[in-house]
Design an enzyme around this catalytic site. Structure first.
Site, PDB file in Angstrom:
ATOM      1  N   CYS A 277       0.703  -1.279  -0.023  1.00  0.00           N
ATOM      2  CA  CYS A 277      -0.223  -0.150   0.195  1.00  0.00           C
ATOM      3  C   CYS A 277       0.725   1.275   0.034  1.00  0.00           C
ATOM      4  CB  CYS A 277      -1.027  -0.095   1.078  1.00  0.00           C
ATOM      5  SG  CYS A 277      -2.258   1.150   1.033  1.00  0.00           S
ATOM      6  N   HIS A 361      -3.848  -5.215  -0.291  1.00  0.00           N
ATOM      7  CA  HIS A 361      -3.513  -5.766   1.025  1.00  0.00           C
ATOM      8  C   HIS A 361      -3.560  -7.314   1.163  1.00  0.00           C
ATOM      9  CE1 HIS A 361      -3.528  -2.028   3.691  1.00  0.00           C
ATOM     10  NE2 HIS A 361      -4.044  -1.388   2.603  1.00  0.00           N
ATOM     11  N   GLU A 363      -2.725  -9.122   3.354  1.00  0.00           N
ATOM     12  CA  GLU A 363      -3.069  -9.727   4.722  1.00  0.00           C
ATOM     13  C   GLU A 363      -4.603  -9.743   5.196  1.00  0.00           C
ATOM     14  OE1 GLU A 363      -3.743  -5.400   5.409  1.00  0.00           O
ATOM     15  OE2 GLU A 363      -2.293  -6.652   4.254  1.00  0.00           O
TER      16      GLU A 363
END
Length: 388
Positions: A277, A361, A363
């Site tokens: 990001c 992202h 995660e």
């Protein structure tokens, strides 16, 4: 079923856009006023993770999914210690929690943490306004007596400087360095600490989500987190096997004033580097590329991204209002991923070196788990370097 606002109820909250558009609703959470950029998020789950994601600093989130509050909140799902998003806008009033993990209801949690929220809003119409004019500057107000100074609220929205040129990483970064060894949540034990020796990773905290650090730990990393303003000398003093550049809020060019020189010096060492990001955007800046402000950004858990090198399509979680200008990437920097929504850049790597980053992202939290492999790729790069 959620409570519905009747025609006889007086609105207790107001959203005033800089162009003069007004949206009335029912306030909840804290009372008062705040000014921010308004974005919409299309995720169907994870409102707590979204509200505590540091990347939302300076933004109010409109949730396009109407069921909010149904699983309550609990300390384990915080991505940082307190909500960072400036406020919340929803279609229906938040429901009472019905989940075995809930420790508190959403409304009281938001009130205790000073977040102004608005329910009973036509979020479809509001989302169209965001898409048509770009993420607008807005002022939102919650007053139980239903009285508002409309002219003053519109003026505050118009006068707000916006996110361009704004460095917010300094506001959300850690105050001092710390160690992290907690791994991803797993049934039935929940969160467990990683044991044994691992790869020494220095993570630069520009607004890092906790689940990113957990994914690094689960990939076999001993993580040392440093503040956003750390210098290359401070990073390299830990003798790391790899360096991670975290997500975060604000304008990457503004944060890059101090982060880019650090990244460029780290790149001289041949260490593996992985960015997510804001970290992706600042790696691109350090390599000579440019970033641009998007019309309304990407915010949601259902964004298709194509890996240009394998042809694989991943469904990803995204939260960004700036993007890397792919046309500005210098020779030797390869565009690896693109958004299938608008073709914007979603990943880069340096040719022939273990340096890569993605805009989305991996995660998740919330979101799909298609991209966890990127943490393993980072670990494999460190393993290859150590065994060379």
């Amino acid at each position: 079923m959620p409570a519905r606002q009747t025609a006889s109820e007086k609105p207790t909250a107001l959203i005033a856009l800089a162009d003069g558009q007004l949206f009335y609703g029912k306030g909840f959470g804290a009372t008062g006023e705040t000014v921010a950029e308004l974005v919409f998020n299309t995720a169907m789950t994870g409102y707590q993770e979204i509200m505590t994601d540091p990347s939302y600093a300076g933004q109010i989130v409109t949730f396009t999914f109407p069921h909010v509050g149904n699983v309550g909140v609990n300390p384990e799902d915080d991505e940082t210690s307190d909500p960072v998003a400036a406020g919340m806008v929803v279609k229906w009033d938040p429901t009472e929690p019905s989940n075995w993990r809930a420790s508190e209801d959403l409304v009281s949690w938001l009130a205790k943490r000073g977040r102004i929220c608005v329910g009973g809003v036509d979020t479809r119409r509001l989302t169209r306004a965001i898409r048509q004019q770009g993420a607008p500057h807005v002022a939102i107000a919650h007053n139980p007596n239903g009285e508002f100074d409309i002219e003053a609220l519109v003026k505050k929205a118009r006068d707000w400087q916006g996110l361009v040129g704004l460095d917010l990483a300094k506001d959300v970064t850690c105050a001092q360095s710390y160690q992290w060894n907690e791994m991803r949540w797993a049934w039935p034990e929940g969160y467990k600490a990683r044991e044994g020796e691992g790869f020494k990773v220095v993570a630069l905290d520009f607004g890092a989500k906790r689940n990113i650090l957990r994914c690094l730990a689960s990939a076999g990393c001993d993580v040392t987190v440093l503040p956003a303003t750390a210098t290359a000398e401070e990073v390299l003093a830990h003798n790391p096997d790899g360096v991670f550049l975290s997500n975060g809020p604000g304008d990457p060019a503004a944060t890059g004033e101090y982060a880019v020189p650090m990244i460029r010096d780290v790149l001289k060492t041949e260490l593996p580097v992985f960015g997510i990001c804001l970290g992706h955007q600042m790696l691109a800046l350090a390599l000579g590329a440019k970033t641009i402000k998007m019309n309304h950004g990407h915010h949601g858990a259902n964004h298709p991204v194509k890996d240009k090198e394998t042809g694989k399509v991943e469904i990803t979680s995204m939260n960004h209002g700036f993007a890397v200008d792919a046309q500005s990437l210098p020779e030797g920097v390869i565009e690896t991923h693109v958004s299938l929504f608008d073709g914007s850049n979603c990943g880069i790597r340096i040719e022939g070196r273990p340096v890569f980053s993605v805009q989305y992202h991996p995660e998740a939290s919330p979101g799909p788990q298609d991209s966890y492999y990127l943490f393993e790729r980072f670990a494999e790069a460190m393993r290859a370097r150590k065994s060379a």
